[in-house]
Design a protein around this motif. Structure first.
Motif, PDB file in Angstrom:
ATOM      1  N   LYS A 136       0.905  -1.185   0.178  1.00  0.00           N
ATOM      2  CA  LYS A 136       0.131   0.076   0.241  1.00  0.00           C
ATOM      3  C   LYS A 136       0.872   1.220  -0.017  1.00  0.00           C
ATOM      4  O   LYS A 136       0.465   2.396  -0.685  1.00  0.00           O
ATOM      5  CB  LYS A 136      -1.097  -0.084   1.128  1.00  0.00           C
ATOM      6  N   GLU A 137       2.024   1.091   0.555  1.00  0.00           N
ATOM      7  CA  GLU A 137       2.895   2.440   0.776  1.00  0.00           C
ATOM      8  C   GLU A 137       3.577   2.789  -0.745  1.00  0.00           C
ATOM      9  O   GLU A 137       3.567   3.863  -1.239  1.00  0.00           O
ATOM     10  CB  GLU A 137       3.863   2.299   1.669  1.00  0.00           C
ATOM     11  N   TYR A 138       3.765   1.456  -1.447  1.00  0.00           N
ATOM     12  CA  TYR A 138       4.226   1.678  -2.920  1.00  0.00           C
ATOM     13  C   TYR A 138       3.329   2.440  -3.653  1.00  0.00           C
ATOM     14  O   TYR A 138       3.489   3.062  -4.373  1.00  0.00           O
ATOM     15  CB  TYR A 138       4.656   0.161  -3.199  1.00  0.00           C
ATOM     16  N   VAL A 189      -6.099   6.135   5.369  1.00  0.00           N
ATOM     17  CA  VAL A 189      -5.097   6.930   4.549  1.00  0.00           C
ATOM     18  C   VAL A 189      -4.113   7.579   5.413  1.00  0.00           C
ATOM     19  O   VAL A 189      -3.078   7.624   5.043  1.00  0.00           O
ATOM     20  CB  VAL A 189      -6.260   7.868   3.636  1.00  0.00           C
ATOM     21  N   ASP A 190      -4.696   8.072   6.413  1.00  0.00           N
ATOM     22  CA  ASP A 190      -3.685   9.356   7.219  1.00  0.00           C
ATOM     23  C   ASP A 190      -2.475   8.418   7.719  1.00  0.00           C
ATOM     24  O   ASP A 190      -1.548   8.783   7.889  1.00  0.00           O
ATOM     25  CB  ASP A 190      -4.303   9.945   8.285  1.00  0.00           C
ATOM     26  N   MET A 191      -2.864   7.136   8.367  1.00  0.00           N
ATOM     27  CA  MET A 191      -1.890   6.268   8.894  1.00  0.00           C
ATOM     28  C   MET A 191      -0.888   5.764   7.820  1.00  0.00           C
ATOM     29  O   MET A 191       0.448   5.603   8.315  1.00  0.00           O
ATOM     30  CB  MET A 191      -2.541   5.102   9.684  1.00  0.00           C
ATOM     31  N   HIS A 192      -1.456   5.373   6.886  1.00  0.00           N
ATOM     32  CA  HIS A 192      -0.370   4.936   5.695  1.00  0.00           C
ATOM     33  C   HIS A 192       0.489   6.125   5.172  1.00  0.00           C
ATOM     34  O   HIS A 192       1.724   5.934   4.866  1.00  0.00           O
ATOM     35  CB  HIS A 192      -1.247   4.356   4.655  1.00  0.00           C
ATOM     36  N   ILE A 193      -0.219   7.196   4.954  1.00  0.00           N
ATOM     37  CA  ILE A 193       0.774   8.587   4.825  1.00  0.00           C
ATOM     38  C   ILE A 193       1.828   8.812   5.834  1.00  0.00           C
ATOM     39  O   ILE A 193       3.082   8.872   5.472  1.00  0.00           O
ATOM     40  CB  ILE A 193      -0.210   9.682   4.674  1.00  0.00           C
ATOM     41  N   LYS A 194       1.400   8.545   6.926  1.00  0.00           N
ATOM     42  CA  LYS A 194       2.392   9.019   8.184  1.00  0.00           C
ATOM     43  C   LYS A 194       3.644   7.842   7.962  1.00  0.00           C
ATOM     44  O   LYS A 194       4.747   8.040   8.239  1.00  0.00           O
ATOM     45  CB  LYS A 194       1.643   8.814   9.426  1.00  0.00           C
ATOM     46  N   THR A 195       3.328   6.586   7.808  1.00  0.00           N
ATOM     47  CA  THR A 195       4.408   5.695   7.657  1.00  0.00           C
ATOM     48  C   THR A 195       5.200   5.702   6.425  1.00  0.00           C
ATOM     49  O   THR A 195       6.248   5.575   6.319  1.00  0.00           O
ATOM     50  CB  THR A 195       3.611   4.174   7.836  1.00  0.00           C
ATOM     51  N   LYS A 234      12.170   9.477   4.969  1.00  0.00           N
ATOM     52  CA  LYS A 234      12.755  10.395   5.958  1.00  0.00           C
ATOM     53  C   LYS A 234      12.910  11.688   5.383  1.00  0.00           C
ATOM     54  O   LYS A 234      11.489  12.304   5.287  1.00  0.00           O
ATOM     55  CB  LYS A 234      14.343   9.719   5.868  1.00  0.00           C
ATOM     56  N   GLU A 235      13.787  12.558   5.276  1.00  0.00           N
ATOM     57  CA  GLU A 235      13.711  13.908   4.728  1.00  0.00           C
ATOM     58  C   GLU A 235      12.703  14.172   3.424  1.00  0.00           C
ATOM     59  O   GLU A 235      11.943  15.098   3.442  1.00  0.00           O
ATOM     60  CB  GLU A 235      14.979  14.673   4.465  1.00  0.00           C
ATOM     61  N   ALA A 236      12.587  13.251   2.649  1.00  0.00           N
ATOM     62  CA  ALA A 236      11.726  13.149   1.601  1.00  0.00           C
ATOM     63  C   ALA A 236      10.413  13.192   1.751  1.00  0.00           C
ATOM     64  O   ALA A 236       9.453  13.685   0.914  1.00  0.00           O
ATOM     65  CB  ALA A 236      12.250  12.196   0.441  1.00  0.00           C
ATOM     66  N   GLY A 237      10.087  12.801   2.946  1.00  0.00           N
ATOM     67  CA  GLY A 237       8.619  12.462   3.206  1.00  0.00           C
ATOM     68  C   GLY A 237       8.131  14.034   3.267  1.00  0.00           C
ATOM     69  O   GLY A 237       6.882  14.083   3.270  1.00  0.00           O
ATOM     70  N   SER A 238       8.815  15.055   3.808  1.00  0.00           N
ATOM     71  CA  SER A 238       8.260  16.336   3.847  1.00  0.00           C
ATOM     72  C   SER A 238       7.712  16.839   2.344  1.00  0.00           C
ATOM     73  O   SER A 238       7.125  17.815   2.453  1.00  0.00           O
ATOM     74  CB  SER A 238       9.379  17.241   4.484  1.00  0.00           C
ATOM     75  N   LEU A 239       8.018  16.141   1.430  1.00  0.00           N
ATOM     76  CA  LEU A 239       7.441  16.754  -0.068  1.00  0.00           C
ATOM     77  C   LEU A 239       6.006  16.090  -0.092  1.00  0.00           C
ATOM     78  O   LEU A 239       5.234  16.744  -0.817  1.00  0.00           O
ATOM     79  CB  LEU A 239       8.495  15.839  -0.968  1.00  0.00           C
ATOM     80  N   ILE A 240       5.465  15.293   0.801  1.00  0.00           N
ATOM     81  CA  ILE A 240       4.107  14.990   0.710  1.00  0.00           C
ATOM     82  C   ILE A 240       3.373  16.069   1.935  1.00  0.00           C
ATOM     83  O   ILE A 240       3.455  15.982   2.981  1.00  0.00           O
ATOM     84  CB  ILE A 240       3.830  13.628   1.196  1.00  0.00           C
ATOM     85  N   TYR A 298      -3.906  15.109   0.037  1.00  0.00           N
ATOM     86  CA  TYR A 298      -2.444  15.380   0.043  1.00  0.00           C
ATOM     87  C   TYR A 298      -2.014  15.682  -1.255  1.00  0.00           C
ATOM     88  O   TYR A 298      -2.778  15.397  -2.348  1.00  0.00           O
ATOM     89  CB  TYR A 298      -1.858  14.012   0.565  1.00  0.00           C
ATOM     90  N   LYS A 299      -0.779  16.011  -1.502  1.00  0.00           N
ATOM     91  CA  LYS A 299       0.115  15.978  -2.824  1.00  0.00           C
ATOM     92  C   LYS A 299       1.451  15.993  -2.523  1.00  0.00           C
ATOM     93  O   LYS A 299       1.904  16.258  -1.385  1.00  0.00           O
ATOM     94  CB  LYS A 299      -0.712  17.593  -3.386  1.00  0.00           C
ATOM     95  N   LEU A 300       1.956  15.806  -3.439  1.00  0.00           N
ATOM     96  CA  LEU A 300       3.416  15.723  -3.602  1.00  0.00           C
ATOM     97  C   LEU A 300       3.879  16.916  -4.372  1.00  0.00           C
ATOM     98  O   LEU A 300       3.686  17.277  -5.478  1.00  0.00           O
ATOM     99  CB  LEU A 300       3.897  14.428  -4.413  1.00  0.00           C
TER     100      LEU A 300
END
Length: 223
Positions: free
Chosen positions: A157-159, A194-200, A206-212, A220-222
């Motif tokens: 799901k994360e993928y 949805v929110d929990m999967h976005i969180k994980t 890591k730092e790239a996660g802030s792009l979401i 959400y958007k990237l």
């Protein structure tokens, strides 16, 4: 080179569509009515059809129905061109097997984007199998994710979430759209899923996660 047919009786729209499609490396043939289109189909089958619903004589929905009932053309990708107030016709067209639709008036970039999306699906290239943005790299062929060239282990799901974001850069995706696309079910208030999967996913990137980016009360958007 891929061949795209246009079935559109309005010459001005026909010319705009043809110009935009040719400018993006496709061959184009345009037809004013179903009769001329049928003759063209006897000569050569296209890779995609841009089909206006409102046509003189036989309308677009009837043409679509014939295509889907014919063994030789039932898999032909079709994008419907619909009027702004023709929601019922649009739904009927999708039910008959149209792959996508675009509403008049539309922007040239939107039209080309929808065409390219379908062409990537039916004629994927090696480059199409790779999605990347800044330091995030997704290889769809090998199904791996790299961030700063380091492998990131993602759940299924994360993928799928990341692939959805990379395929829609800068576009706000509602929780409803995410749920339907990634989980294949209606939203039905499952915002926490949805929110929990976005969180994980953010944590693993890591730092790239802030792009979401979280878009408050929407999704959400990237970026």
């Amino acid at each position: 080179m891929s061949l795209i047919y246009i079935l559109e009786d309005d010459k001005n729209i026909q010319e705009i569509e043809s110009y935009a499609i040719k400018g993006n490396g496709y061959d184009v043939r345009a037809f004013d009515d179903a009769e001329a289109f049928d003759k063209g189909m006897q000569e050569m089958k296209p890779d995609l059809l841009l089909l206006d619903i409102m046509l003189p004589g036989e309308d677009g929905l009837s043409v679509l129905k014939r295509l889907r009932s014919n063994h030789d053309t039932k898999e032909l990708p079709v994008i419907l061109v619909t009027a702004k107030d023709s929601e019922i016709d649009t739904v009927r067209g999708l039910d008959l097997g149209a792959d996508d639709y675009i509403t008049k008036p539309f922007g040239v970039m939107e039209l080309v984007s929808r065409i390219k999306a379908i062409m990537r699906r039916i004629k994927p290239t090696k480059d199409d199998m790779v999605l990347n943005y800044k330091n995030i790299y997704l290889d769809q062929d090998r199904r791996i994710c790299l961030v700063d060239e380091e492998n990131v282990e993602l759940t299924f799901k994360e993928y799928e979430l990341l692939r959805l974001f990379l395929s829609n850069l800068g576009i706000v995706l509602t929780r409803e759209i995410i749920m339907e696309t990634v989980w294949g079910t209606d939203f039905a208030g499952e915002s926490r899923t949805v929110d929990m999967h976005i969180k994980t996913l953010r944590k693993k990137l890591k730092e790239a996660g802030s792009l979401i980016i979280t878009v408050r009360n929407v999704g959400y958007k990237l970026e």
